[in-house]
Every structure is written in structure tokens, then in C-alpha cells.
Design a protein around this motif. Structure first.
Motif, PDB file in Angstrom:
ATOM      1  N   VAL A   1      35.525  33.714  48.249  1.00 13.19           N
ATOM      2  CA  VAL A   1      36.933  33.534  48.613  1.00 13.19           C
ATOM      3  C   VAL A   1      37.832  34.248  47.611  1.00 13.19           C
ATOM      4  O   VAL A   1      38.815  34.902  47.982  1.00 13.19           O
ATOM      5  CB  VAL A   1      37.284  32.030  48.692  1.00 13.19           C
ATOM      6  N   VAL A   2      37.490  34.143  46.329  1.00 18.72           N
ATOM      7  CA  VAL A   2      38.257  34.832  45.286  1.00 18.72           C
ATOM      8  C   VAL A   2      38.233  36.334  45.516  1.00 18.72           C
ATOM      9  O   VAL A   2      39.267  37.011  45.425  1.00 18.72           O
ATOM     10  CB  VAL A   2      37.694  34.487  43.893  1.00 18.72           C
ATOM     11  N   ARG A   3      37.073  36.876  45.823  1.00 20.25           N
ATOM     12  CA  ARG A   3      36.949  38.318  46.033  1.00 20.25           C
ATOM     13  C   ARG A   3      37.731  38.769  47.263  1.00 20.25           C
ATOM     14  O   ARG A   3      38.379  39.830  47.243  1.00 20.25           O
ATOM     15  CB  ARG A   3      35.475  38.692  46.174  1.00 20.25           C
ATOM     16  N   ALA A   4      37.686  37.982  48.329  1.00 24.67           N
ATOM     17  CA  ALA A   4      38.453  38.317  49.532  1.00 24.67           C
ATOM     18  C   ALA A   4      39.951  38.267  49.246  1.00 24.67           C
ATOM     19  O   ALA A   4      40.713  39.142  49.681  1.00 24.67           O
ATOM     20  CB  ALA A   4      38.100  37.359  50.668  1.00 24.67           C
ATOM     21  N   ASP A   5      40.372  37.258  48.505  1.00 24.27           N
ATOM     22  CA  ASP A   5      41.794  37.159  48.131  1.00 24.27           C
ATOM     23  C   ASP A   5      42.227  38.353  47.298  1.00 24.27           C
ATOM     24  O   ASP A   5      43.336  38.866  47.453  1.00 24.27           O
ATOM     25  CB  ASP A   5      42.043  35.874  47.333  1.00 24.27           C
ATOM     26  N   ALA A   6      41.332  38.805  46.405  1.00 26.15           N
ATOM     27  CA  ALA A   6      41.653  39.949  45.549  1.00 26.15           C
ATOM     28  C   ALA A   6      41.848  41.210  46.383  1.00 26.15           C
ATOM     29  O   ALA A   6      42.784  41.994  46.148  1.00 26.15           O
ATOM     30  CB  ALA A   6      40.556  40.151  44.511  1.00 26.15           C
ATOM     31  N   ALA A   7      40.980  41.424  47.345  1.00 21.69           N
ATOM     32  CA  ALA A   7      41.090  42.595  48.213  1.00 21.69           C
ATOM     33  C   ALA A   7      42.375  42.536  49.035  1.00 21.69           C
ATOM     34  O   ALA A   7      43.085  43.534  49.182  1.00 21.69           O
ATOM     35  CB  ALA A   7      39.875  42.691  49.125  1.00 21.69           C
ATOM     36  N   ASN A   8      42.701  41.349  49.552  1.00 20.18           N
ATOM     37  CA  ASN A   8      43.924  41.192  50.341  1.00 20.18           C
ATOM     38  C   ASN A   8      45.161  41.392  49.464  1.00 20.18           C
ATOM     39  O   ASN A   8      46.148  41.987  49.897  1.00 20.18           O
ATOM     40  CB  ASN A   8      43.966  39.804  50.981  1.00 20.18           C
ATOM     41  N   PHE A   9      45.098  40.889  48.231  1.00 25.21           N
ATOM     42  CA  PHE A   9      46.213  41.042  47.306  1.00 25.21           C
ATOM     43  C   PHE A   9      46.465  42.513  47.029  1.00 25.21           C
ATOM     44  O   PHE A   9      47.617  42.973  47.005  1.00 25.21           O
ATOM     45  CB  PHE A   9      45.903  40.300  46.003  1.00 25.21           C
TER      46      PHE A   9
END
Length: 292
Positions: A149-157
């Protein structure tokens, strides 16, 4: 006290790999003045964001304000620290302060994630800290979410923070703050760069993810019971909770007409309140030192 001229310079510190922004009152000297270190938060930030605070506190007295770009921000490479563990970053800052200020303790101010680092610095290297101020941070735990989830949030950010031009980038930022100034534009320009035909933040997705994962693994709550006396300023519109009971030494105050971005929303009030806190803390420490 009459206003002091303020001198600015920047460059990679000779004491570490941190890129440093430094503002100094014309009347400051190691024996005649105070040193402050400012630790910035995440996102579109760097040490340059201390500019409005620095101008105000340096003009009001003999002050040197040091604001390093933390690893992965501004002009400091992510590789300047082995991990984004907040305690490891705090150790890097302590080593930098040892070179910059010698044995003289420093007033420490941290905003958001920088407040977490400031908390670890105060607990792990207390001799480096003359006083501690936490700006809307240091008193809340990171939300515990899975690594994916952290990695997906980072990509979206990263995708959300891409802009067609600097004009669009600044327009987006202006919409987040109550006020805007040439100084803020100067600071935020240093947190962005042109890459692949678009403007994006210097902070890369892997830095964003690394910091969040480290914050989850090494929660600032692990040092709450060891925190020294500190001032916590929270924006009246900030979602952060008051200090937990474990952080009994933290004095919490609310800043009206501001949110999480205290320095941008209310720079005059924050600068004045910090100067009073530093003065009170130095007087308190002097009395304690003189008491048998």
C-alpha cells in the motif's frame, strides 16, 4: 532591539553530506548569539522552506539559523543516510551539528516529519539540544499499512505531483496555503526540477516509500516517555491530536487561522512564539545550573 541585516548562503556542509541553507544576523558570533536548526517535512519541501522563519528571527536578534536539506530532498542525495529510519537521520543531524556548533547546544525546530526526527535527536543526543520545538508533528504515530500500500501510494503521489510547467506547479501550491509570497516561491522552486519534459518534486517515490516504511517500523511513540520539555504548536485546523499522555513534558498550543502548514500560514506568530520559548528555556536552564 533594532533589526539586524540578514545574510544568506548555501552549499554542501563541510561537516556532512547535507546541503545547507544558512541565514545569519549581521551581529551574530559564536559567543554573541544563538544557533537554531530547522528540520523540514515531506513533499514539496527542503531546508529552503525555513526562509520566512529565518528572516524574522534573525532580524529580531543575533541568530544563526541552519536548515539542511534532509536526505532525498533539495540538493542532498538520498544516499547521504544509510536508511530513512528517523533515528538514523537524527544521528546524521547530530554529527552535522557537532561540526557546525562544536559543544554548543542548539535550539531544534522540526516540522511534520522533521518533528519526528527532532524528537529522536533530543532523546538520543540531548547534549546537542538547548530547546525543542515541534511544529505539528512528533506526537502522532504513522498509520500502519502494508508495504504494498505504501509503494502504491508513493507511485500515485509521484504522478499527482507532476506539472506541465513551473507556473502550474506554483498555482497548485498557492491553492494549499492561506497566503503566498516571493519568499515561498523561492523556497518551493528548490523542491522541484524539470524532468522528462515536466516539473516534478525532487523527492522520488522510493524516498517517499522509504520514509513511510521507516516511520511505521520506528514509530516516534517509542521515545515519547523520554522526551525532554518541549513546545508543540499545532494549527487550529490540523487533524493532529493533542500530545499523548506518555509525552507529559510536551506543552501543546494551538495557532489560530492555520493548518498543518504553520510556517506558511502564520510566520509572524510562529517566529515570535519561538523566540519567547527560546528565551524562557535559556533562563530556566540558567537558573537550574545556578541552583546547588
Amino acid at each position: 532591539m533594532s533589526p539586524h541585516a540578514v545574510q544568506y548562503r548555501s552549499g554542501t556542509s563541510s561537516h556532512s553530506r547535507l546541503f545547507l541553507h544558512q541565514w545569519t544576523s549581521a551581529g551574530w558570533s559564536p559567543t554573541e548569539g544563538e544557533t537554531v536548526v530547522f528540520l523540514h517535512g515531506m513533499g514539496a519541501y527542503s531546508g529552503a522552506n525555513a526562509i520566512e522563519l529565518a528572516q524574522r528571527v534573525c532580524e529580531a536578534g543575533r541568530v544563526r539559523l541552519l536548515a539542511p536539506d534532509l536526505p532525498g530532498y533539495g540538493r542532498t542525495p538520498a544516499a547521504a543516510v544509510e536508511s530513512f529510519d528517523p533515528a538514523a537521520t537524527a544521528q546524521l543531524v547530530a554529527e552535522f551539528l557537532g561540526g557546525a556548533s562544536g559543544d554548543t547546544a542548539t535550539h531544534v525546530v522540526g516540522h511534520s516529519r522533521g518533528a519526528d526526527i527532532a524528537a529522536f535527536l533530543a532523546v538520543d543526543s540531548p547534549a546537542r539540544v538547548a530547546s525543542l520545538v515541534l511544529l505539528d508533528g512528533g506526537i502522532a504515530e504513522w498509520e500502519r499499512v502494508p508495504t504494498e500500500v505504501v509503494r502504491a501510494d508513493a507511485a500515485n503521489f509521484d504522478e499527482r505531483c507532476r506539472y506541465r510547467s513551473m507556473k502550474d506547479y506554483f498555482a497548485s501550491l498557492r491553492g494549499q496555503f492561506r497566503r503566498w509570497s516571493p519568499e515561498l516561491e523561492w523556497a518551493f522552486e528548490r523542491a522541484a526540477e524539470v524532468s522528462d519534459g515536466s516539473v516534478r518534486l525532487v523527492q522520488r517515490p522510493e524516498v517517499y516509500a522509504g520514509i513511510r516504511q521507516a516511520g511505521i517500523s520506528r514509530q516516534v511513540s517509542s521515545v515519547w516517555t523520554e522526551l525532554p520539555r518541549a513546545l508543540h504548536l499545532a494549527g487550529a485546523e490540523s487533524p493532529l491530536l493533542p500530545p499523548p499522555a506518555e509525552a507529559g513534558q510536551v506543552q501543546c498550543e494551538t495557532v489560530r487561522r492555520s493548518g498543518h502548514f504553520l510556517l506558511e500560514d502564520a510566520p509572524d506568530y510562529v517566529a515570535a512564539r519561538l523566540r519567547r520559548w527560546w528565551s524562557d528555556e535559556l533562563a530556566r536552564l540558567a537558573i537550574r545550573a545556578a541552583t546547588p
